[in-house]
Design a protein around this motif. Structure first.
Motif, short mmCIF file in Angstrom:
data_model
loop_
_atom_site.label_atom_id
_atom_site.label_comp_id
_atom_site.label_asym_id
_atom_site.label_seq_id
_atom_site.Cartn_x
_atom_site.Cartn_y
_atom_site.Cartn_z
N LEU A 180 0.61 -1.31 -0.10
CA LEU A 180 -0.22 0.07 0.00
C LEU A 180 0.81 1.28 -0.13
O LEU A 180 2.09 1.32 0.41
CB LEU A 180 -0.92 0.09 1.36
CG LEU A 180 -2.28 -1.29 1.46
CD1 LEU A 180 -2.74 -1.02 2.52
CD2 LEU A 180 -2.88 -1.12 0.11
N GLN A 181 0.36 2.33 -0.39
CA GLN A 181 0.85 3.66 -0.34
C GLN A 181 0.83 3.90 1.18
O GLN A 181 0.02 3.71 1.80
CB GLN A 181 0.10 4.69 -1.06
CG GLN A 181 0.07 4.37 -2.68
CD GLN A 181 1.44 4.57 -3.20
OE1 GLN A 181 2.42 4.87 -2.74
NE2 GLN A 181 1.70 3.77 -4.52
N ASP A 182 1.87 5.17 1.48
CA ASP A 182 1.72 5.50 2.91
C ASP A 182 0.48 5.91 3.35
O ASP A 182 0.30 5.69 4.67
CB ASP A 182 2.85 6.41 3.06
CG ASP A 182 4.40 6.08 2.52
OD1 ASP A 182 4.36 4.85 2.77
OD2 ASP A 182 5.47 7.07 2.48
N LEU A 207 -1.53 4.26 6.24
CA LEU A 207 -1.83 4.91 7.66
C LEU A 207 -3.29 4.58 7.86
O LEU A 207 -3.90 4.68 9.09
CB LEU A 207 -1.48 6.33 7.61
CG LEU A 207 -1.87 7.22 8.84
CD1 LEU A 207 -0.86 6.54 9.85
CD2 LEU A 207 -1.27 8.58 8.33
N SER A 208 -4.15 4.83 6.76
CA SER A 208 -5.62 4.68 7.14
C SER A 208 -6.13 3.16 7.35
O SER A 208 -6.90 3.30 8.29
CB SER A 208 -6.24 5.02 5.40
OG SER A 208 -7.74 4.90 5.68
N VAL A 209 -5.35 2.49 7.15
CA VAL A 209 -5.61 1.10 7.59
C VAL A 209 -5.22 0.94 9.07
O VAL A 209 -6.08 0.30 9.76
CB VAL A 209 -4.69 0.11 6.93
CG1 VAL A 209 -4.97 -1.27 7.55
CG2 VAL A 209 -5.30 -0.25 5.39
N LEU A 210 -4.06 1.50 9.53
CA LEU A 210 -3.98 1.59 10.79
C LEU A 210 -4.89 2.16 11.77
O LEU A 210 -5.16 1.93 12.73
CB LEU A 210 -2.47 1.96 10.98
CG LEU A 210 -1.31 0.93 10.58
CD1 LEU A 210 0.17 1.83 10.58
CD2 LEU A 210 -1.06 -0.17 11.29
N LYS A 235 13.87 8.60 2.81
CA LYS A 235 12.76 8.90 3.37
C LYS A 235 13.20 9.98 4.54
O LYS A 235 13.92 9.52 5.25
CB LYS A 235 11.81 7.96 3.79
CG LYS A 235 10.93 7.15 2.57
CD LYS A 235 10.38 6.32 3.24
CE LYS A 235 9.76 5.34 2.04
NZ LYS A 235 8.67 4.52 2.58
N PRO A 236 12.56 11.23 4.55
CA PRO A 236 12.64 12.05 6.00
C PRO A 236 12.43 11.49 7.22
O PRO A 236 11.20 10.81 7.26
CB PRO A 236 12.00 13.23 5.74
CG PRO A 236 10.94 12.88 4.68
CD PRO A 236 11.45 11.83 3.69
N VAL A 237 13.21 11.89 8.21
CA VAL A 237 12.84 11.33 9.66
C VAL A 237 12.57 12.70 10.13
O VAL A 237 13.00 13.42 10.45
CB VAL A 237 14.05 10.61 10.34
CG1 VAL A 237 13.76 10.25 11.76
CG2 VAL A 237 14.40 9.28 9.42
N ALA A 238 11.50 12.67 10.80
CA ALA A 238 10.63 13.64 11.34
C ALA A 238 11.81 14.26 12.58
O ALA A 238 12.39 13.45 13.42
CB ALA A 238 9.59 13.70 11.84
N SER A 239 11.86 15.62 12.68
CA SER A 239 12.35 16.09 14.09
C SER A 239 11.37 15.99 15.19
O SER A 239 10.25 15.67 14.81
CB SER A 239 12.70 17.79 13.68
OG SER A 239 11.73 18.29 13.28
N PRO A 240 11.92 16.28 16.45
CA PRO A 240 10.97 16.09 17.48
C PRO A 240 9.71 16.75 17.38
O PRO A 240 8.87 16.01 17.72
CB PRO A 240 11.96 16.53 18.63
CG PRO A 240 13.41 16.31 18.25
CD PRO A 240 13.34 16.22 16.52
#
Length: 336
Positions: free
Chosen positions: A44-46, A50-53, A113-118
């Motif tokens: 699935l796309q991201d 996320l919708s499934v989760l 892929k970017p890892v989000a800052s805090p």
């Protein structure tokens, strides 16, 4: 995409086709079936994943906190792994000017892929944990259809998630192309979900008339005011009701002849068409304005014609006595 379709085609679907899911009374899913479901989720796309989760958390609130903790540990581990390689990152970047503090909004891991800052990480975790706030109340469809000859239209509201407690929500109608008092009656009230109830309905009375009209619609909304024991769905907290007009064009006067496929009077149909236009308040007001403006032009033409005749036959003729002039003075009449 074709690439995604080919990847999906390689996944065996044995055990997960419609009707093949094990029910509550059968044995638990096998490891092979679990692997197939995991592979499908990875395809699935991201946003879809996320919708499934979100749906999983809504259906099983007890999984929200473990999933949130797992996501936090995974993102934090990726963030720490990138932070341990400052030397290579510094070699690829320009040296900032003295006294300038650089705070990147995000760093990149190996997969790009970017890892989000805090701060962004906390926002993502808060959004992911939203389903844990309680059951979700929303409409069962983004649009409902009904016929104008129906007395009422029934609108369904469902509760998703924990149904062990009491929930309540207010609802109301709002005008769109259909206006309250003309096509439907404005309605508002409160729906109460008792423990164990997952669906409730409310009815909106419809108003039928013989005038032909296009399919009109109005809105129904779930209001956040006085919401109790639940949260509103992100998208389906509002919906539309489309009322299908069953009248004949331009009117129902020849309904029997049309249903019998008989020939009709062309002039009679034209007259009914004129009546249909005249029944529209916008068309009626525009027609009146056009008629009034047209008569003003006619009055101006008649007044100009009268003045020209008066000037030629009376003012410009010296032999005409002054008593026949309007002002009794030839110079004043010329000036006017």
């Amino acid at each position: 995409t074709p690439e995604r379709a080919s990847n999906m085609a390689e996944i065996p679907l044995t055990g997960i086709l419609p009707g093949q899911f094990p029910d509550a009374s059968s044995a638990p899913p096998s490891d092979e079936e679990k692997d197939v479901l995991a592979k499908l989720l990875l395809q699935l796309q991201d946003d879809e994943a996320l919708s499934v989760l979100h749906k999983v958390c809504a259906g099983k609130p007890q999984l929200c906190q473990p999933l949130q903790d797992l996501l936090q540990r995974t993102l934090q581990a990726e963030h720490d792994a990138v932070a341990e390689r400052p030397a290579q990152a510094a070699s690829d970047a320009k040296v900032p000017s003295a006294g300038r503090k650089v705070e990147p909004a995000a760093v990149l891991i190996d997969v790009g892929k970017p890892v989000a800052s805090p701060p962004a990480l906390k926002a993502q975790l808060d959004e992911f944990a939203a389903p844990c706030e309680g059951p979700v109340l929303q409409f069962t469809s983004f649009m409902y259809f009904c016929s104008e000859d129906a007395d009422v239209v029934s609108v369904d509201v469902m509760r998703i998630g924990d149904d062990s407690s009491r929930s309540s929500v207010r609802y109301t109608t709002a005008d769109a192309t259909a206006k309250a008092g003309e096509r439907y009656q404005a309605t508002s009230g409160t729906l109460v979900f008792e423990p164990g109830e997952i669906q409730k309905s409310f009815e909106v009375p419809l108003i039928e008339d013989d005038k032909w009209n296009t399919a009109l619609e109005f809105e129904v909304k779930l209001l956040p005011d006085d919401l109790s024991g639940a949260i509103l769905g992100r998208y389906l907290h509002r919906s539309r009701v489309k009322v299908i007009d069953m009248s004949y064009f331009p009117s129902n006067k020849y309904k029997a002849q049309l249903e019998a496929k008989q020939s009709l009077s062309k002039w009679g149909l034209l007259l009914e068409y004129f009546k249909l236009n005249w029944s529209n308040p916008v068309v009626r007001w525009g027609t009146k304005k056009t008629v009034v403006v047209g008569q003003i032009h006619n009055l101006y033409f008649l007044l100009t014609l009268f003045i020209n005749v008066y000037m030629i036959d009376f003012v410009f003729k010296p032999e005409v006595p002054l008593e026949k002039l309007v002002s009794k003075n030839r110079e004043i009449d010329l000036l006017l």
